[in-house]
Structure formats: structure tokens, C-alpha cells
Write a protein that holds these residues in place. Structure first.
Motif, short mmCIF file in Angstrom:
data_model
loop_
_atom_site.label_atom_id
_atom_site.label_comp_id
_atom_site.label_asym_id
_atom_site.label_seq_id
_atom_site.Cartn_x
_atom_site.Cartn_y
_atom_site.Cartn_z
N UNK A 118 1.04 -1.09 0.04
CA UNK A 118 -0.03 0.00 -0.07
C UNK A 118 1.02 1.18 0.29
N UNK A 119 1.97 1.11 0.89
CA UNK A 119 2.39 2.47 1.34
C UNK A 119 3.92 2.95 -0.15
N UNK A 120 4.33 1.68 -0.27
CA UNK A 120 4.95 1.93 -1.92
C UNK A 120 4.65 1.73 -2.81
N UNK A 121 3.27 1.99 -3.29
CA UNK A 121 2.19 2.41 -4.54
C UNK A 121 2.61 1.13 -5.01
N UNK A 122 1.96 1.21 -6.34
CA UNK A 122 1.77 0.49 -7.31
C UNK A 122 3.40 0.32 -8.01
#
Lengths: 122, 658
Positions: A118-122
């Protein structure tokens, strides 16, 4: 490219769980045993995300987060902290120190990986 | 990639945490105002709960949670630390150990009882559960993030992606707040967004997207009724989460303990934890290396090749050093061992109603880990005995002109290849008359047998021996002391007892520092070779023909005016060979008792890697193990304790025969 993660925790068993969970999910994991050690590891390399405990001897998580936010090299690096308190005050303190998000202990490996994704993003 | 079993890692860690908790509580009991100890206990409880829950020790986590809550209140100054509270948590700590050891057992009732007493010690407070929200389908979401959100690691694109994952999504960015380029800081965030989302996920899923930024951001989520509109009005706001002023909550300064705590933690961080079995494996390998090296030495010695000899000597030196390093790796300070006695003595004082102080010294003395583990039980017996039999009640002590508080002191020191552990009390001492009476009545010794004090004291280590007039919860059941003796024997150690009536008694355990490798004396009896542990050897002398003849039937030699019984190993082993013309006597001793062993030849000292005997040979008394010699042959290691007692029996029989 695999993202690299720094985990900071004084508990060997939690370090082990996070290492197993995150390396199984394909991340590269570096470990530190407390805030001081964490800053030393940050000094030596770049990480895509940091997962840290708050309650640690030597240098606690809050201090480490505050210190690392002063370092231009690590601006914008997401920091997830682990906490057992559902206490809003602790979260607020950590956020004020510059944390990005948190994970409530106890956590299962999936939720850790989910939060990191979630925090790293896609 | 292979990892160690996390459950095992957790168990090890839990054991350490529990020890820390106990040590902290005991310190706290002495000084209730000790803030550092409160913090230490709290932190350990906290970690135990956290990792317990993670590894599926749910009962442990739930139980520990209550203790942690109690200590949190102490930490925050809401509740004072009291002896009752510390006592309740100490008991709870024992229960936690049970929950770690047998997580599946039925502990509910015990848990409840302990928590009830904990609640009595502090006022417990319930924590209400947060209710979950309802779910709907179409929303207008307006949000803006704090300016430093990106610098603090939040990626707005990630948030938008997450909303797209929830369902059909239209995103409009408001760029009006972006400053002119020359005033723009690239890590600051100036955008805000309006998102129209159609989703089957519950409302809480949207909150989950913003969970980490919720408190610092502007977020307006509106449920839209009917058809989607192009620009939703902020009517019927279901929830408006206003930004909280970050300045309102002043971050606590991260004050930590004194510098010594830092230094201690830094030291711990430099350690590497290795499972003991890996060390054992390494030890085995080193053992094999030592054996291979002694074969090499033998070859080199007989070949006369100077270069080979030089290499062989190098290898010998290196393997010796490696062995020494290996030994040190396995050494741990006796602190580990001693620290458990603080609790034991605390409990014993409570149970007996006596006032007992525990003094320890020499805690930094290091001993092989496996020795430490095996020493714990015998020491517990001895300390119990001292508390129960040795120390008097406060009234008796005062009447005898002693301070009311009795003292038990544990000390450790290294002496040559042995560590001496002493358990000393300042109680009434061992009652020699009672020991004698008891021994006579149970047939251990003949009436009026003449025994030295030392021999008399050693009787208390005989099976079934107990002088306690009343059987108590602690000791006096006649089991224990013989187990102590057996355990110490198995460690190739000796027990020495000193007692002064009215002043107390002192029991010293002399234990070899390590179990795996010993220096031995290699001897030959007939065609077989045997190893005698060098630490037990007092001297070697020749058995003169006259002495040999004179002592036929009466196996004694006179050694500096005292008679020492001896055993002819050739007879004992039934070698059936003719004796060498000049036989040797190796005098061995355990503590105060001596016995001579007659051998054919003394070959020399030999570094011996002990291989234990198979289960089949478990009950062979004369040998304690075996070793492999340089030429590949096997030599048996003689069991000194057994041979000495055999020799003493022989002496006793002769004495009895007059």
C-alpha cells in the motif's frame, strides 16, 4: 527491480517474522536492532521503505524517525511503525515525527506485506 | 532460503524476557520508586505480548496484556507500585512461563484467578470495542493532504490507485494552490482532489485508503443518492474528518535511561545468537580435528621428515588454539545461573517465614553452558536445604545473638581447570550427632564407626538420608541430596562440605570447566590403553616388588605415612597377561578421598575428546566414556568417582574385618 526494505526492531523474533514475510514477498530486507543501528544502516544505503518498532532500547523509533527526516538523502522515504497501542496519541506523535503509516501488533505476515505494498504504491 | 523455526526463536526470547521481568520485579520490590525498573518491566511485558500474539500464543498475549496495562498505569503514575502489585505480577509471570511452555493446555481458570488478584492490586479498567461502520455504493470524496505528506513518505498517486482498486473512479485534481515555479519546493504538496467513486465495498474501505493520513488531512466523503452528478454538492456530509492541528500535540521528548543502559544495549547488539546445537556440532568437528592432528603428529614423529614435522607442529599449535577458542565460545557467565536464586530465595523466605538475604559474588565467572544447565537442579536442592534446615527462624537467631536476617551466599570462582561454586549459609550448621544417629539407624554405618567429619558429612548425600524431623514442603523428604551427588559426579565434579556448629555450613562444588575435552593421562593395562582424567591424578609412583609382595591380599600402599587403598586394574579388567616387571601406581583423588590404580605402563598425557558410551553400556560403572587415539584405536576413559568409591569400600571392608 525489487524494492529494498529496512526493518528496525529490537525483538529477534519480530525481525525474523518480518524478514521471512517480506523476503517471501520478493523484497530485499536489511535489519537493524534499534534506532541507532537503523540510522547507521540508512547512512550506508538507500531504502524504499522502512519498517520500525517504536519501543526500543538505545534509540527509540520516534527519535530515529525524527532524525532520519532531517536527512535530505531520505526525504520522502515511507516509514511504517509497529505499535501495539491503539492509542491515538502514540500514532499522532509518530506522525508528527514524520512517520508515514503504522501496523498494529500483533500482525500476520500478509497484513505486513499488504501495508508495505500500500505504502510503496504500484 | 532456510530460516530457523520462529516458534523456537520466540520461546528462547520469551524465556529471556521472563527473566528480565522477574529481575525487574525483584529489584522493584526492593525499591518501589525505581522508575527505570518499571520501564524495563513494562517494555518486556509489552514485547512478550506483541511477539506472543504474532506466533499464535494467544492465551499468553491476552493474559500478558492485562499485566502490561497494569504496568502502563504505574508507568504513567496513575497507580503507585506496591508490594501487592509486584507480587501479583510475579505470580502472573510464572503463569506466563506456563503459557509459553504449554500454550494449548487448559489454563483459563488459573488465568482468571491471577487476573482477579492483579485487579485487586490495581483497579482494572475495561476497554470498549470500536463499532464498525455501515456500507453503501456511491461517493464523492474531496481530499487534500498536508503540505509535508510527500516528504513524510505518503505517495498521493498510491492513494488514488487504491481508490481505483475499489471500483469505478473519476479523479479531478485542483491545481489552483500550486505556487509559481521559483517558489516551488518539489517535495511539498499543493494539490487537492475530488474523486467520484462507485463501489460495492463498504464505506470503511475508503477510510482504509486514508488510514495513515486521516488525522492530518482534509477529507470529505459524501454519499451520493440516485444518479451520479457532475459536481456533487457537499450536502448530507456523512462524515467530515477535520484536520487536527499537529501543533496541538506536543511530541514527548524521547528521554531514555542513563548512559549505562545505552552501553548495555549496545553491547547486546554486538552479540550473535547461535543455537547451542550448532556449537555442539562445531565442537564435534574440532574434536575430530584434534584426533586427526594427533595422528598426524604420530606419523610425523615416526617419519623423521623435518618438513613434515614442522607442518605437523604448526597444525598442532593451531588446533590447540582452535580448541581453546571453541571452549571460550561455549562459556557463559554464572550470572544466568545465580539470577534464578533471587526468586527462589524470595519464595523460600515467604514459605518458611524466615528473613533471608541472598548475597552473590563472582557472577562473571564463566562456565561451559551445558555445565551451567546441569548445575541448576543440584544448586536448587542445596539452597533449599540451607534455607530450610540451615537457617534458623528470626527469633532463634536473635536468641543466639545473630542478626535476625539469615544470609545465603552463592559464590563462583575459577581455580585451574575447575570452577568452584560455594553455597554458604550462616545458620545452625550440620548437626553431626544427628547425622551419625540417622546413619546408624538406617544402617549406613556401623555403630561407633570412626569417621572423619568429612566422611560424616558425605553421608548426607546417601540415598534416602534425611535428618529433618518434619517433612516440609521444601525439603526433608530424603530425596534430593543423593540426586545432587549423582549429578555432580556425572559432571566429574566433587562436593566438599564444611560446617561449624552455630555458625553455618558451606558446601563447595568443584566442577570441571568443560565436559567435551579433557586432559588425560594415557596408561596401558595388559594390551589395552585407558585414559585417566589428569585433573584427578595426584601423583604417579612405582610399585616396588617388596611393596607388591607385601600388599598381596591387603591392597594398601603407604604414601607419606598414610595408607592408600589401591586397585589392580589388571585384575579388575581380567587381562590375563603377566604383569610388567615394574608396575606403576597412579594415585587419583576426588576431594579428600584417594585411591591408587596399578597399571603396567604410563604412556603420557593425552588430550582427550570425550565420546559418550552407547546406551547399551550406560550402566557400566568403571568407565565414563571413550576416546579415539592417534592411531585410530579406542581407549576407554576411567570413571574416577566410581573407582575411588570402590577403593574406599575395599578399605571399609578391611577395617570392618579388623
Amino acid at each position: 527491480m525489487t524494492a529494498s526494505i529496512l526493518t528496525v526492531d529490537d525483538s529477534a523474533s519480530i525481525r525474523l517474522t518480518t524478514r521471512v514475510a517480506l523476503s517471501n514477498a520478493g523484497y530485499t530486507v536489511t535489519e537493524a536492532v534499534d534506532g541507532k543501528d537503523g540510522l547507521a544502516k540508512l547512512d550506508a544505503g538507500q531504502f524504499d521503505i522502512i519498517v520500525t518498532d517504536l519501543n526500543m532500547p538505545n534509540m527509540d523509533g520516534l527519535t530515529m524517525i525524527r532524525e532520519l527526516r532531517k536527512l535530505p538523502a531520505h526525504t520522502g522515504v515511507p516509514v511504517i511503525f509497529l505499535t501495539t497501542e491503539s492509542d491515538a496519541e502514540i500514532k499522532q506523535q509518530a506522525k508528527a515525527a514524520g512517520a508515514t503509516g503504522w501496523l498494529t501488533k500483533p500482525f500476520d505476515p500478509e497484513s505486513l506485506v499488504k501495508i508495505v505494498r500500500k505504502v510503496l504504491g504500484r | 532460503m532456510s530460516f530457523p523455526d520462529p516458534i523456537a526463536v520466540f520461546r528462547t526470547e520469551a524465556a529471556e524476557l521472563l527473566e528480565q521481568i522477574e529481575a525487574g520485579l525483584l529489584d522493584l520490590n526492593v525499591n518501589l520508586g525505581d522508575k527505570d525498573q518499571v520501564d524495563t518491566v513494562f517494555r518486556s511485558l509489552h514485547t512478550l505480548k506483541g511477539s506472543g500474539a504474532m506466533f499464535g500464543f494467544d492465551a499468553l498475549a491476552a493474559f500478558t496484556h492485562h499485566c502490561e496495562t497494569a504496568f502502563d498505569r504505574v508507568r504513567k503514575g496513575e497507580v503507585p507500585a506496591t508490594h501487592d502489585l509486584v507480587g501479583a505480577v510475579l505470580e502472573a509471570k510464572d503463569h506466563m512461563r506456563l503459557l509459553v511452555d504449554t500454550p494449548t493446555g487448559d489454563h483459563e481458570a488459573a488465568s482468571e484467578a491471577l487476573l482477579a488478584s492483579l485487579r485487586r492490586a490495581v483497579d482494572g479498567a475495561g476497554v470498549p470495542e470500536a463499532p464498525a461502520g455501515p456500507s453503501t455504493t456511491r461517493y464523492t470524496i474531496r481530499f487534500s493532504l498536508p503540505q509535508d505528506a510527500m516528504a513524510n513518505g505518503t505517495n498521493p498517486l498510491g492513494l488514488l490507485d487504491e481508490m481505483r482498486d475499489l471500483g469505478d473512479c473519476r479523479v479531478v485534481a485542483d491545481r489552483s494552490a500550486i505556487p509559481p515555479l521559483d517558489q516551488l519546493n518539489p517535495v511539498d504538496l499543493h494539490l487537492s482532489w475530488t474523486v467520484e467513486l462507485t463501489t460495492s465495498e463498504p464505506r470503511s474501505a475508503i477510510d482504509d485508503v486514508f488510514i495513515f493520513v486521516m488525522d492530518d488531512m482534509q477529507l470529505e466523503v459524501t454519499e451520493v443518492q440516485g444518479e451520479p452528478q457532475t459536481s456533487a454538492a457537499p450536502a448530507e456530509a456523512e462524515a467530515v474528518v477535520a484536520a487536527t492541528d499537529p501543533a496541538a500535540t506536543t511530541p514527548k521528548p524521547a528521554a531514555k535511561g542513563p548512559a549505562t543502559v545505552d552501553a548495555k544495549a549496545a553491547k547486546a547488539a554486538e552479540n550473535v545468537r547461535v543455537p547451542a546445537e550448532r556449537l555442539d556440532e562445531l565442537m564435534d568437528r574440532v574434536g575430530e580435528l584434534v584426533i586427526a592432528q594427533s595422528r598426524l603428529s604420530q606419523l610425523a614423529g615416526s617419519s623423521g621428515d623435518l618438513q613434515l614435522r614442522a607442518v605437523s607442529e604448526d597444525v598442532e599449535r593451531l588446533s590447540g588454539e582452535l580448541r581453546d577458542t571453541m571452549m571460550v565460545l561455549r562459556m557463559v557467565p554464572v550470572t544466568q545461573l545465580f539470577s534464578r536464586f533471587r526468586r527462589l530465595v524470595h519464595d523460600l523466605a515467604n514459605e518458611t517465614g524466615k528473613v533471608i538475604e541472598l548475597v552473590t559474588e563472582g557472577e562473571t565467572t564463566e562456565v561451559d553452558k551445558s555445565v551451567i544447565e546441569r548445575l541448576a537442579d543440584p544448586m536448587i536442592h542445596l539452597v533449599r536445604n540451607s534455607c530450610d534446615h540451615g537457617l534458623e527462624t528470626a527469633e532463634q537467631r536473635l536468641a543466639a545473638g545473630k542478626p535476625a536476617a539469615g544470609t545465603i551466599s552463592l559464590s563462583a570462582r575459577q581455580q585451574g581447570g575447575e570452577v568452584i561454586i560455594t553455597i554458604k549459609d550462616d545458620g545452625r550448621g550440620i548437626d553431626k550427632d544427628r547425622v551419625r544417629a540417622k546413619a546408624e539407624s538406617s544402617g549406613l554405618i556401623a555403630a561407633n564407626a570412626s569417621l572423619s567429619d568429612q566422611e560424616l558429612y558425605q553421608l548426607i548425600f546417601q540415598p534416602g538420608f534425611s535428618t529433618a524431623q518434619q517433612v516440609t514442603n521444601l525439603s526433608g523428604r530424603g530425596v534430593g541430596m543423593d540426586v545432587v551427588k549423582r549429578t555432580i559426579d556425572a559432571l566429574r565434579g566433587t562436593i566438599n562440605v564444611v560446617s561449624r556448629p552455630g555458625q553455618g555450613s558451606e558446601i563447595s562444588l568443584a566442577i570441571p570447566l568443560t565436559l567435551a575435552i579433557i586432559d588425560g593421562l594415557l596408561v596401558r593395562v595388559g594390551s589395552g590403553r585407558y585414559v585417566i582424567p589428569l585433573a584427578a591424578v595426584e601423583e604417579c609412583l612405582e610399585l616396588s616388588v617388596e611393596e607388591d609382595m607385601r600388599s598381596r591380599g591387603r591392597s594398601f600402599i603407604s604414601l607419606r605415612d598414610s595408607l592408600v587403598p589401591f586397585i589392580r586394574l589388571r585384575d579388575l579388567f581380567r587381562t590375563g597377561t603377566t604383569p610388567d616387571p615394574f608396575q606403576k601406581v597412579v594415585v587419583i583423588s576426588t576431594g579428600s578421598e584417594r585411591v591408587g590404580l596399578v597399571v603396567d605402563q604410563i604412556i603420557g598425557d593425552h588430550q582427550t575428546v570425550i565420546k559418550s558410551m552407547s546406551k547399551l553400556h550406560h550402566d557400566v560403572g568403571t568407565f565414563s566414556g571413550a576416546t579415539i587415539l592417534g592411531d585410530g584405536n579406542v581407549a576407554l576413559i576411567l570413571d574416577v568417582g566410581h573407582l575411588v568409591s570402590e577403593g574406599q569400600q575395599q578399605e571399609a571392608q578391611l577395617r570392618a574385618a579388623g
